[in-house]
Scaffold this active site. Sequence first.
Site, PDB file in Angstrom:
ATOM      1  N   ARG A  76     -13.870  -8.614  10.979  1.00 38.85           N
ATOM      2  CA  ARG A  76     -12.365  -8.423  10.622  1.00 38.85           C
ATOM      3  C   ARG A  76     -12.107  -6.900  10.473  1.00 38.85           C
ATOM      4  NH1 ARG A  76     -10.175 -11.730   7.572  1.00 38.85           N
ATOM      5  NH2 ARG A  76     -11.619 -13.243   7.591  1.00 38.85           N
TER       6      ARG A  76
ATOM      7  N   GLY B 106     -17.406  -4.656  16.096  1.00 36.58           N
ATOM      8  CA  GLY B 106     -17.407  -3.836  14.572  1.00 36.58           C
ATOM      9  C   GLY B 106     -15.781  -3.897  14.330  1.00 36.58           C
ATOM     10  N   HIS B 107     -15.405  -3.668  13.018  1.00 34.74           N
ATOM     11  CA  HIS B 107     -14.361  -3.795  12.511  1.00 34.74           C
ATOM     12  C   HIS B 107     -13.377  -2.899  13.296  1.00 34.74           C
ATOM     13  CE1 HIS B 107     -16.192  -0.692  10.266  1.00 34.74           C
ATOM     14  NE2 HIS B 107     -15.110  -0.091  10.180  1.00 34.74           N
ATOM     15  N   ASN B 108     -12.098  -3.291  13.160  1.00 41.02           N
ATOM     16  CA  ASN B 108     -10.856  -2.541  13.924  1.00 41.02           C
ATOM     17  C   ASN B 108     -10.968  -2.289  15.080  1.00 41.02           C
ATOM     18  OD1 ASN B 108      -9.971  -2.361  11.102  1.00 41.02           O
ATOM     19  ND2 ASN B 108     -11.037  -0.249  10.667  1.00 41.02           N
TER      20      ASN B 108
ATOM     21  N   SER C 238     -13.761   0.457  14.989  1.00 46.58           N
ATOM     22  CA  SER C 238     -12.339   1.346  15.489  1.00 46.58           C
ATOM     23  C   SER C 238     -12.314   1.800  16.663  1.00 46.58           C
ATOM     24  CB  SER C 238     -12.144   2.621  14.703  1.00 46.58           C
ATOM     25  OG  SER C 238     -12.126   2.081  13.085  1.00 46.58           O
TER      26      SER C 238
END
Length: 371
Positions: free
Chosen positions: A240, A261-263, A281
Amino acid sequence: MSSASRHRLDALAAHIGGRWEGDGGIEVDRPCEPADARSAADLPLVFSAQAFGQLTSPAPRAVLTVEGLALPAGRFAGLIRVSRPRYALAKLLPLFLPEARLQPGVHPSAIVDASARIAPDAFVGPFTQIGARAEIGAGCILDGNVTIGEGSRLGPGCRLHAGVRLGPGVILGAGVILHFNVCLGADGFSYATPEPGSVETSTLGDRVQTRNQAIERIPSLGRVVIGDDVEIGANSAVDRGTVGDTVIGRGTKIDDLVMIGHNCRIGEDCLIAGQVGIAGSCQIGNRVVLGGQAGIADHVTIGDDTVVMASSGVGRDLASGLVVGGTPAMPRQQFLEQLLGLARLKRIAEEIRGLGERVRGLERSKDRPDT
């Protein structure tokens, strides 16, 4: 189509966009590899001369083959020719899948919060857990041992295989397929130290300048949002976002053992092969292809339609429409030239060694007094 298990050749050709020759009334009940063909109702897949050589049984009366491939006259009573074999298989093989015999409803062993909403025609398997305010759309199938986190929403027609785990607030569009043990919505790998740590100071030299101390966890408040018709392979994970959402665009297909991964924001109709790792990201455009074991560093942007070859390492932004390979990733032609150069190094070293010996021999001759 005629029945769930037997299909006429002419009807199959129409369904998969091929053309039939010979007896279109032949019925087949099993597509198979040429070497496995054994009965008159088998449909061997013969897409090359080598594959035809593997067809040793005379039993099959029909064959699925490719345009332009010459087959012995009279060998088959009927055949279907297609121009794109793999695309034809995508249309053909679903016709022979075993029919799911699932009755809508919730298994008695499932644990469902009273505030959850489940469509009447959905199937919820044994030992599945559905959290508060979760929503399960029409026609969804949740196999056994599935976890649906609080506030998660599943669009119509989703299929979640055994062992899938959805964290709180995960959003699935329509027709999403999650294979065994997919995990969506775990916290991202986000930590910070009070002072700059070893990673942040690693650009200052070849030795570690500082030590990581008092590592503080940064929780993830964002969601995972999955678009319509996305498919994610077994044992893959999508974290998330920290405060925003991690997003996978419509129609993207993800293989087994992939880590996102996140973002991250992944575009539409991407193909991501097994063991790919995408750090946090990243921005991945539409129709991007990531070959197996490719690694994408954090905060990297990859433009639309770019292809990253297998085992490549991408550490900088890539423009749209590129084909890149290697570590660090570079244009494909440059990468192949480097590989060829490496292959020549041994020969070049031997030539240099030989030249050195000749030079030393000439120097010894020069220093030797005349006889």
